[in-house]
Each structure stands twice: as structure tokens, then as C-alpha cells.
Write an enzyme that holds these catalytic residues in place. Structure first.
Site, short mmCIF file in Angstrom:
data_model
loop_
_atom_site.label_atom_id
_atom_site.label_comp_id
_atom_site.label_asym_id
_atom_site.label_seq_id
_atom_site.Cartn_x
_atom_site.Cartn_y
_atom_site.Cartn_z
N ASP A 23 -9.15 37.31 -61.58
CA ASP A 23 -10.61 37.02 -61.34
C ASP A 23 -11.05 37.56 -62.94
O ASP A 23 -10.52 37.97 -63.59
CB ASP A 23 -10.88 38.46 -60.34
CG ASP A 23 -12.71 38.76 -60.70
OD1 ASP A 23 -13.01 37.99 -60.88
OD2 ASP A 23 -12.89 39.93 -60.32
N ASN A 25 -14.51 37.99 -63.77
CA ASN A 25 -15.78 38.44 -63.79
C ASN A 25 -15.79 40.01 -62.66
O ASN A 25 -17.00 40.81 -62.90
CB ASN A 25 -16.91 37.44 -63.09
CG ASN A 25 -16.80 37.88 -61.65
OD1 ASN A 25 -15.33 37.84 -61.01
ND2 ASN A 25 -17.93 37.00 -61.16
N ASP A 27 -15.93 41.20 -59.98
CA ASP A 27 -16.48 40.95 -58.31
C ASP A 27 -15.15 41.21 -57.37
O ASP A 27 -15.26 41.08 -56.02
CB ASP A 27 -17.44 39.70 -58.14
CG ASP A 27 -16.32 38.41 -58.05
OD1 ASP A 27 -15.36 38.44 -58.55
OD2 ASP A 27 -17.54 37.22 -57.71
N ASP A 31 -11.66 33.07 -59.83
CA ASP A 31 -12.68 32.40 -59.95
C ASP A 31 -12.20 31.14 -60.69
O ASP A 31 -10.58 31.04 -61.00
CB ASP A 31 -14.29 32.76 -60.51
CG ASP A 31 -13.68 33.42 -61.40
OD1 ASP A 31 -12.66 33.75 -62.38
OD2 ASP A 31 -14.43 35.23 -61.33
N ASP A 100 -8.31 19.64 -52.72
CA ASP A 100 -8.05 19.42 -51.33
C ASP A 100 -9.68 18.98 -50.88
O ASP A 100 -10.19 19.23 -51.18
CB ASP A 100 -8.18 20.78 -50.85
CG ASP A 100 -7.06 21.39 -50.04
OD1 ASP A 100 -6.61 20.80 -49.40
OD2 ASP A 100 -5.95 22.27 -50.38
N ASP A 202 -5.77 17.72 -46.35
CA ASP A 202 -5.43 18.86 -44.92
C ASP A 202 -5.81 18.43 -44.18
O ASP A 202 -6.81 17.35 -44.10
CB ASP A 202 -6.61 19.70 -45.21
CG ASP A 202 -6.13 20.84 -44.26
OD1 ASP A 202 -5.94 21.55 -44.92
OD2 ASP A 202 -7.29 21.18 -42.79
N GLU A 260 -0.85 16.72 -45.57
CA GLU A 260 -0.78 17.55 -44.47
C GLU A 260 -0.35 16.87 -43.79
O GLU A 260 -1.56 16.64 -42.74
CB GLU A 260 -1.82 18.72 -44.22
CG GLU A 260 -0.74 20.14 -44.19
CD GLU A 260 -2.17 20.70 -43.31
OE1 GLU A 260 -1.48 22.31 -43.16
OE2 GLU A 260 -3.61 21.08 -43.63
N HIS A 336 -0.59 28.11 -49.23
CA HIS A 336 -0.81 29.07 -48.55
C HIS A 336 -1.47 29.55 -47.34
O HIS A 336 -1.57 30.63 -46.78
CB HIS A 336 -2.49 28.95 -49.22
CG HIS A 336 -2.75 27.58 -48.10
ND1 HIS A 336 -2.36 26.26 -49.07
CD2 HIS A 336 -4.06 27.20 -47.74
CE1 HIS A 336 -2.97 25.42 -48.10
NE2 HIS A 336 -3.25 26.09 -47.20
N ASP A 337 -0.34 28.62 -46.58
CA ASP A 337 -0.37 28.72 -44.48
C ASP A 337 1.17 29.78 -44.21
O ASP A 337 1.49 29.63 -43.56
CB ASP A 337 -0.29 27.50 -44.23
CG ASP A 337 -2.19 27.58 -44.33
OD1 ASP A 337 -2.54 27.93 -44.46
OD2 ASP A 337 -2.24 25.82 -44.54
#
Length: 566
Positions: A23, A25, A27, A31, A100, A202, A260, A336-337
Site C-alpha cells: 500500500d 498511500n 488507505d 495499489d 487476469d 479465470d 484455470e 489467491h484461492d
């Protein structure tokens, strides 16, 4: 040898999950600028390609896999100008970028769907899969969604249901409609002309559904909805649609494409990826990822079962042998899964470093293109959040609501399964250093950081010459130096051994013997007779000293891995 040499066969891919990477910035959300700041870290690791999980405009019902605009960037990640800077700087540093591609479904906030749901008689109605209620006023069929509950959502405005294989905010596109397909192809060309080096597609093999959308057989009578993958995975027109995409788009660019593809066999894998008439560079199969799931269990993939090393050997060897010269494998243990591999297949406690290096060696030496998921190169582990309130993933929340709130399952048992298998294990912020929030953000992170960031982080790894990071770096480098790792054939050794996974790779005059101890104990094995130990060099090992070999007996320490070259 595989039919041709290709840059994507010789590459190593690194997956970035942008929300959790870095990150810039404050928040609390990773990003694009944060990725740009860390490009030199990726160069140091030595990888060739970055696969970026979705950064398109999205309401974030499924963390960016519900796209409302394919040609714009999610505001919290940055702008299209930021993206242009990212790809320019990546190309300057010799890195390629794979995006993706999520085209089985869109967000229900995509302009196509907003129009589609307005009336039965409009040009966008047929962009999605709408059906009237069944005769008894219920859903058009009994399919269950991937994320619990029905795969159909009733829409009061037109009194019909739309199909959503994932969340109800992810309506499935109707690929039977040629207009939909050509809109997708135009969008792909738009990104490729902007400089993208390929696509990770995907759930791509769900785009063709069986005509008539029949009911799934009743496998679980106690459940209202049934599993219907026979009717929506690898459907009747899948290859036709993909060949059209190939003709219209893919054949015109030198790119990496990876599908995938759950529910796929090696036979289909060859069909999809062979170089004569295949449609993808490579694919992700899930058989090894399902090894610890209990099929037919009350909790589906969340029902954890013990697995045997011989089962893993059978799965991996089948894909290695059957696709050799006839297709191409992707090699992965995390994304990520999926949960963290060192927690799942190794030991994230006493032998953390040894088992993480063993797993890395074991899968990087196989035939195919290896993928590293962010933090895997540091040995990041699963996280055991104490409460369901700490989780953000829609799959986890739906599971909890279905099993605990609605059906009265034991909350401790369900939470244990989430600790072991939940997708948020992979989505906790990247651990850069031992400062607050692991150096990921100066703000409040969108999801909590794994508390072990003080011990496991990139800064510490880069200072330690014996770290998991440098082991991965060496594995990446070895692929560039030894064609046998990329193009060699594969043969299993000690097929029935339940503790040691050993295999060979052979190409031209080079032979490798890869030996990996999957147990946290010392083991002795007879040295394999086909190999002359005196005529070997060690390419890589995960302990400082080589394993002991005395009079034909090999002694392996806990989670030891070694690669001999003959």
C-alpha cells in the site's frame, strides 16, 4: 523433447494479489504504485513474468473477480495512467505482465447487466442466462453455486431468474450469444495492444453450458441444491469458443495463456494445451489441490481428510507423464484461492525453513512452468484468526452462514476448516519487514496481518543468505542454466514409498535425481541402483551439508530435499 522451445516454458511466474501486496498511500489497500515500488524486489528474486489478479473496476463482492468495467481500473488501486507506468517500468526491467481475464461472468453492476435486467425485450437481455421459474414456481434447476446456496437469483422486475455459478452479484455471461464473445475478444485486443503479455483465464472452462440446463443428479438428498459441474464444466462448445478466440485474438500475439480449469483430466489437458490444435499455453488443474478434501463429505472441500504421499505421487506423475510432449503443465502449490503450502504440505513450526525449501525444490524441478504466489518465497503461513468477524472472503462468510447459522454445524469445527483451507490464508498482507502491519501499510490494513510478521518478512529474508527467499532465487536461476529442468522427461522412483518423493528428469545427456523427504523425521533409503553416486554433482540442497551416503545407504534429515545431476 516438447515440440518447441517457447519463452513461457522457460519462465517462472510470480502472482501478485494487488489488494494485499503493498500500500503506497496509507488507505490500508495495496495499489499499483505499491507494486511499482517493489519491482526491484521481483527482479532480485529473478522471476520473468508477473500475473496480476484483477485490478479492473469492481464493487468487490468477490474481491475484484466481479468486474463492472473491463477497460478501467478500480479506484482504490489507481488509474489507467498508473497501470501504463507499471507495464512500462516492468518491460524496462525485463519483466512481462499477465492479466487476469474474468469472462465467465461479470458484476451485476456492469452496464451490460444493468441493461439486461431492465426488460425481457432488449438487446442486452441475451448477454446473460435468464430463465422463467420452473412449473412449481422455483428455480429453473437444482444447481448449487460454488459459494453455497442456489446458482439462480430471482429478479422481481422481470419475474425471471438469472444464473450465477458464483455469488449472486456475479451473473454468468451467455457465451452462446456471438455478440458477447466478440465484445470479449475486442476487450482482449484492447489490453494486448496496450502491451499485456498474456492472460490467466479465470474459470474459463465453465463458459459452455449443456443445452437445456438440466437438473443435476441428487447426490446429497439432505441438501436442497446439488452439484452440477457435469453440465457446466468443459461443456459441449468449449473448444469451439476457444478456437474462435484463438483465431480472432490469441494467434495474433506472442503471449502466455493459462486456463484455470477445474474438473479437468490429463486427456482434456492434452486437448487444451497441445501445440498442434490446442487453445492454451498451459492450464491449472486442481487434482493435487483436492487431495486433502473429503469427496461426498457434509462440508465438501472443507471436510479435511488425511492424505498419503502415494496419492500425491499418482496425481503429479499422471500429469507429468501424460502431458510430456503432448501439452504443457503449470506447477503451483499456492495462489489467491488456496491456503499456504508450508502449512498444508510441510511444517510451519519446527521445520518451517526446511519444509518450505523442500516443497519449493520438489515442485520447481518438475516439467512445466512454475508459479510462485506472493509471500510463498518467504514461507508465509496460514493465519488462525480467532473469530469469523476477522474474515473478509465471501466464500468463507457464505460457508459460515450456511453451515453454522442455518444448519447448526459446530462453529469450532467450521472455524478449524477455515483455518486450514480458507482463501483468506493467502490474502493476509505481504510481510515486508517487522514494523507495524509488516510494512504493508501505514494505515489500517483491509484485513489483519498474520501476527508472525516479526519473524517472517522480506527484510529478514534478504539479510539471511540461508533464507527461503534465496532458495527460490536459486531454483529460478537453475531453470535458466539447465535445459533438462525445462524440457526433460519425468520418471517416478520408489513409487510405493509413503515418506520420500523421488523422481528423475532426463534430457539429451543430462540426468537429474530429485529426492524430497516429506516427513519431519530422519529416514534411511537404499541408494537407487541406476545412478552412480560417485559420478554426481549436487545442483541444490536445503541443508548446509549434503545428505550422508554410506555404502549405498542414503540418510535424509527431516524435510530434506536434494537434486543430484549426473
Amino acid at each position: 523433447m516438447s515440440k518447441t522451445t517457447q519463452w513461457w516454458k522457460e519462465s517462472v511466474v510470480y502472482q501478485i494479489y494487488p489488494r494485499s501486496f503493498n500500500d503506497s498511500n496509507g488507505d490500508g489497500i495495496g495499489d499499483i504504485e505499491g507494486i511499482i515500488q517493489k519491482l526491484d524486489y521481483l527482479v532480485e528474486l529473478g522471476i520473468d513474468v508477473v500475473w496480476l489478479s484483477p485490478i479492473y473496476k469492481s464493487p468487490n463482492d468477490d474481491m475484484g473477480y466481479d468486474i463492472s468495467d473491463y477497460q478501467d481500473i478500480m479506484a482504490e488501486f489507481g488509474t489507467l495512467e498508473d497501470w501504463d507506468r507499471l507495464i512500462t517500468q516492468m518491460h524496462e526491467k525485463g519483466l512481462k505482465l499477465v492479466m487476469d481475464l474474468v469472462v465467465n461472468h461479470t458484476s451485476d453492476e456492469h452496464p451490460w447487466f444493468v441493461e439486461s435486467r431492465k426488460s425481457k425485450d432488449n438487446p442486452y437481455r441475451d448477454y446473460y442466462i435468464w430463465r422463467p421459474p420452473s412449473e412449481d414456481g422455483k428455480e429453473p434447476n437444482n444447481w448449487q453455486s460454488f459459494f453455497s446456496g442456489s446458482a439462480w437469483q430471482y429478479d422481481e422486475q422481470t419475474e425471471e431468474y438469472f444464473l450465477h455459478l458464483f455469488t449472486k452479484k456475479q451473473p454468468d455471461l451467455n457465451w452462446e450469444n456471438p455478440e458477447v464473445r466478440h465484445k470479449v475478444y475486442d476487450m482482449m485486443k484492447w489490453w494486448l495492444d496496450r502491451g499485456v503479455d498474456g492472460f490467466r483465464m479465470d474459470v474459463i472452462n465453465l463458459i459452455s453450458k449443456v443445452e437445456g440446463l438440466p437438473d443435476a443428479p441428487i447426490a446429497k438428498p439432505e441438501e436442497k441444491y446439488q452439484w452440477g459441474s457435469d453440465y457446466f464444466a468443459n461443456g459441449p462448445r468449449f473448444m469451439e469458443f476457444m478456437n474462435e478466440m484463438k483465431e480472432e485474438v490469441l494467434d495474433h500475439y506472442d503471449i502466455l495463456t493459462v486456463g484455470e480449469t477445474g474438473f479437468v483430466t490429463p486427456e482434456e489437458g492434452k486437448q487444451f494445451t497441445n501445440e498442434e490444435d490446442g487453445v492454451l499455453s498451459m492450464l491449472f488443474q486442481f487434482q493435487h489441490m483436492d487431495i486433502d478434501a473429503q469427496p461426498g463429505g457434509q462440508m465438501g472441500k472443507w471436510e479435511i481428510k488425511d492424505w498419503k504421499l502415494t496419492e500425491l505421487k499418482e496425481i503429479m506423475s499422471k500429469w507429468q507423464v501424460e502431458l510430456y510432449n503432448k501439452g504443457w503443465n503449470s506447477l503451483y502449490l499456492e495462489n489467491h484461492d488456496q491456503p499456504r503450502s508450508v502449512s498444508r504440505f510441510g511444517d510451519d513450526d519446527e521445520y518451517h525453513k526446511e519444509s518450505a525449501k523442500m516443497l519449493a525444490t520438489w515442485y520447481h524441478m518438475m516439467q512445466g512452468t512454475p508459479y510462485i504466489y506472493q509471500g510463498q518465497e518467504l514461507g508465509m503461513t496460514n493465519v488462525h484468526f480467532p473469530s469469523i468477524e476477522d474474515y473478509k472472503d465471501v466464500e468463507i462468510i457464505n460457508l459460515w452462514n450456511d453451515l453454522v447459522e442455518t444448519r447448526g454445524f459446530d462453529p469450532d469445527k467450521v472455524l478449524h476448516s477455515i483455518h486450514e483451507k480458507g482463501r483468506d490464508n493467502a490474502r493476509t498482507p505481504m510481510q515486508w519487514d517487522d514494523s507495524e502491519n509488516g510494512g504493508f501499510t501505514e494505515g489500517t490494513p483491509w484485513i489483519k496481518v498474520n501476527p508472525n510478521y516479526k519473524e517472517i518478512n522480506a527484510e529478514a529474508a534478504l539479510k539471511d543468505p540461508d533464507s527461503i527467499f534465496y532458495h527460490y532465487k536459486k531454483l529460478v536461476q537453475l531453470r535458466k542454466e539447465h535445459d533438462v529442468i525445462v524440457y526433460g522427461d519425468y520418471r517416478l522412483v520408489w513409487e510405493d514409498d509413503q515418506q520420500v518423493y523421488a523422481y528423475t528428469r532426463s534430457y539429451e545427456n543430462d540426468n537429474l535425481l530429485v529426492i524430497a523427504n516429506f516427513k519431519g523425521e530422519e529416514l534411511e533409503r537404499e541408494w537407487p541402483k541406476d545412478f552412480d553416486y560417485g559420478n554426481s554433482d549436487i545442483l541444490i540442497q536445503n541443508y548446509e551439508e549434503a545428505p550422508k551416503v554410506n555404502e549405498d545407504t542414503l540418510t535424509l534429515r527431516p524435510y530434506e530435499a536434494v537434486v543430484y545431476k549426473f
